[in-house]
Design a protein around this motif. Structure first.
Motif, PDB file in Angstrom:
ATOM      1  N   GLU A   1       0.827  -1.203   0.000  1.00  0.00           N
ATOM      2  CA  GLU A   1       0.000   0.000   0.000  1.00  0.00           C
ATOM      3  C   GLU A   1       0.871   1.267   0.000  1.00  0.00           C
ATOM      4  O   GLU A   1       0.529   2.265  -0.586  1.00  0.00           O
ATOM      5  CB  GLU A   1      -0.912  -0.026   1.223  1.00  0.00           C
ATOM      6  N   THR A   2       2.034   1.207   0.661  1.00  0.00           N
ATOM      7  CA  THR A   2       2.891   2.396   0.762  1.00  0.00           C
ATOM      8  C   THR A   2       3.772   2.596  -0.463  1.00  0.00           C
ATOM      9  O   THR A   2       4.278   3.686  -0.665  1.00  0.00           O
ATOM     10  CB  THR A   2       3.766   2.344   2.025  1.00  0.00           C
TER      11      THR A   2
ATOM     12  N   ALA B   1      -2.296   2.834  -5.632  1.00  0.00           N
ATOM     13  CA  ALA B   1      -3.177   2.515  -4.505  1.00  0.00           C
ATOM     14  C   ALA B   1      -4.260   3.583  -4.428  1.00  0.00           C
ATOM     15  O   ALA B   1      -3.975   4.782  -4.432  1.00  0.00           O
ATOM     16  CB  ALA B   1      -2.387   2.455  -3.203  1.00  0.00           C
ATOM     17  N   LEU B   2      -5.492   3.137  -4.390  1.00  0.00           N
ATOM     18  CA  LEU B   2      -6.641   4.047  -4.410  1.00  0.00           C
ATOM     19  C   LEU B   2      -6.551   5.112  -3.328  1.00  0.00           C
ATOM     20  O   LEU B   2      -6.777   6.298  -3.590  1.00  0.00           O
ATOM     21  CB  LEU B   2      -7.940   3.245  -4.261  1.00  0.00           C
ATOM     22  N   ASP B   3      -6.213   4.704  -2.117  1.00  0.00           N
ATOM     23  CA  ASP B   3      -6.196   5.663  -1.011  1.00  0.00           C
ATOM     24  C   ASP B   3      -5.041   6.659  -1.066  1.00  0.00           C
ATOM     25  O   ASP B   3      -4.976   7.571  -0.250  1.00  0.00           O
ATOM     26  CB  ASP B   3      -6.226   4.940   0.342  1.00  0.00           C
ATOM     27  N   ARG B   4      -4.156   6.526  -2.042  1.00  0.00           N
ATOM     28  CA  ARG B   4      -3.061   7.491  -2.217  1.00  0.00           C
ATOM     29  C   ARG B   4      -3.375   8.511  -3.307  1.00  0.00           C
ATOM     30  O   ARG B   4      -2.599   9.440  -3.515  1.00  0.00           O
ATOM     31  CB  ARG B   4      -1.774   6.756  -2.592  1.00  0.00           C
ATOM     32  N   GLN B   5      -4.478   8.349  -3.995  1.00  0.00           N
ATOM     33  CA  GLN B   5      -4.782   9.194  -5.143  1.00  0.00           C
ATOM     34  C   GLN B   5      -5.428  10.514  -4.714  1.00  0.00           C
ATOM     35  O   GLN B   5      -6.450  10.526  -4.041  1.00  0.00           O
ATOM     36  CB  GLN B   5      -5.718   8.470  -6.115  1.00  0.00           C
TER      37      GLN B   5
ATOM     38  N   PHE C   1      -8.960  10.855  -6.052  1.00  0.00           N
ATOM     39  CA  PHE C   1      -9.969  10.114  -5.293  1.00  0.00           C
ATOM     40  C   PHE C   1     -10.379  10.904  -4.047  1.00  0.00           C
ATOM     41  O   PHE C   1     -11.570  11.074  -3.772  1.00  0.00           O
ATOM     42  CB  PHE C   1      -9.427   8.731  -4.911  1.00  0.00           C
ATOM     43  N   ALA C   2      -9.404  11.404  -3.309  1.00  0.00           N
ATOM     44  CA  ALA C   2      -9.706  12.181  -2.099  1.00  0.00           C
ATOM     45  C   ALA C   2     -10.511  13.437  -2.450  1.00  0.00           C
ATOM     46  O   ALA C   2     -11.488  13.763  -1.762  1.00  0.00           O
ATOM     47  CB  ALA C   2      -8.414  12.559  -1.380  1.00  0.00           C
TER      48      ALA C   2
END
Length: 155
Positions: A6-7, A12-16, A19-20
């Protein structure tokens, strides 16, 4: 070779950031819905009213530039605001090609009701005014950078 985690996963979706921003935008706009509904306004219509309360009169072209909306999106929005009795659209007496947008008395009166919205949103977000101002500055820089105008004062 290092395993994708993830890092380290650039996808990774949550790093985009996109997306945020997308989730934040939809979530914040959803907070406005119950506040705007009694006024008969959608969020884009509210933004148009904000611009008119601040800068009236405006040509349709000026309003579109302020809101960053194309004429195909702005025209139906303005027709709906006119049907609600909040605005008038008339040919500009100085330039017959331009359509001038002005507030009606009902549109001006709506401002008093709308003044309750910003404090309600701040309360619902549970963030300090300073945090929200910092966020606004950061988003303004993101907008400028995305448009290729970084370094140009937007505001």
């Amino acid at each position: 070779m290092e395993p994708v985690t993830e890092t380290t996963d650039l996808l990774a979706l949550d790093r985009q950031v996109c997306f945020a921003l997308s989730i934040a935008s939809r979530s914040v706009i959803a907070l406005y819905r119950p506040l705007l509904q009694p006024m008969g306004l959608t969020h884009p219509q509210y933004l148009a009213m904000l611009a008119l309360w601040q800068y009236e009169p405006l040509s349709v072209k000026e309003l579109g530039e302020l809101l960053q909306l194309d004429p195909g999106t702005l025209s139906p929005l303005l027709k709906r605001l006119q049907a609600l009795g909040y605005i008038n659209r008339e040919r500009d007496s100085k330039d017959e090609r331009a359509l001038c947008v002005t507030l009606t008395p009902a549109g001006r009166a709506l401002r008093a009701e709308a003044e309750k919205i910003p404090p309600a949103i701040v309360a619902r977000l549970g963030m300090s005014l300073e945090e929200l101002q910092d966020l606004h500055r950061s988003l303004t820089r993101v907008i400028a950078a995305a448009r290729g105008t970084a370094g140009v004062h937007a505001g």
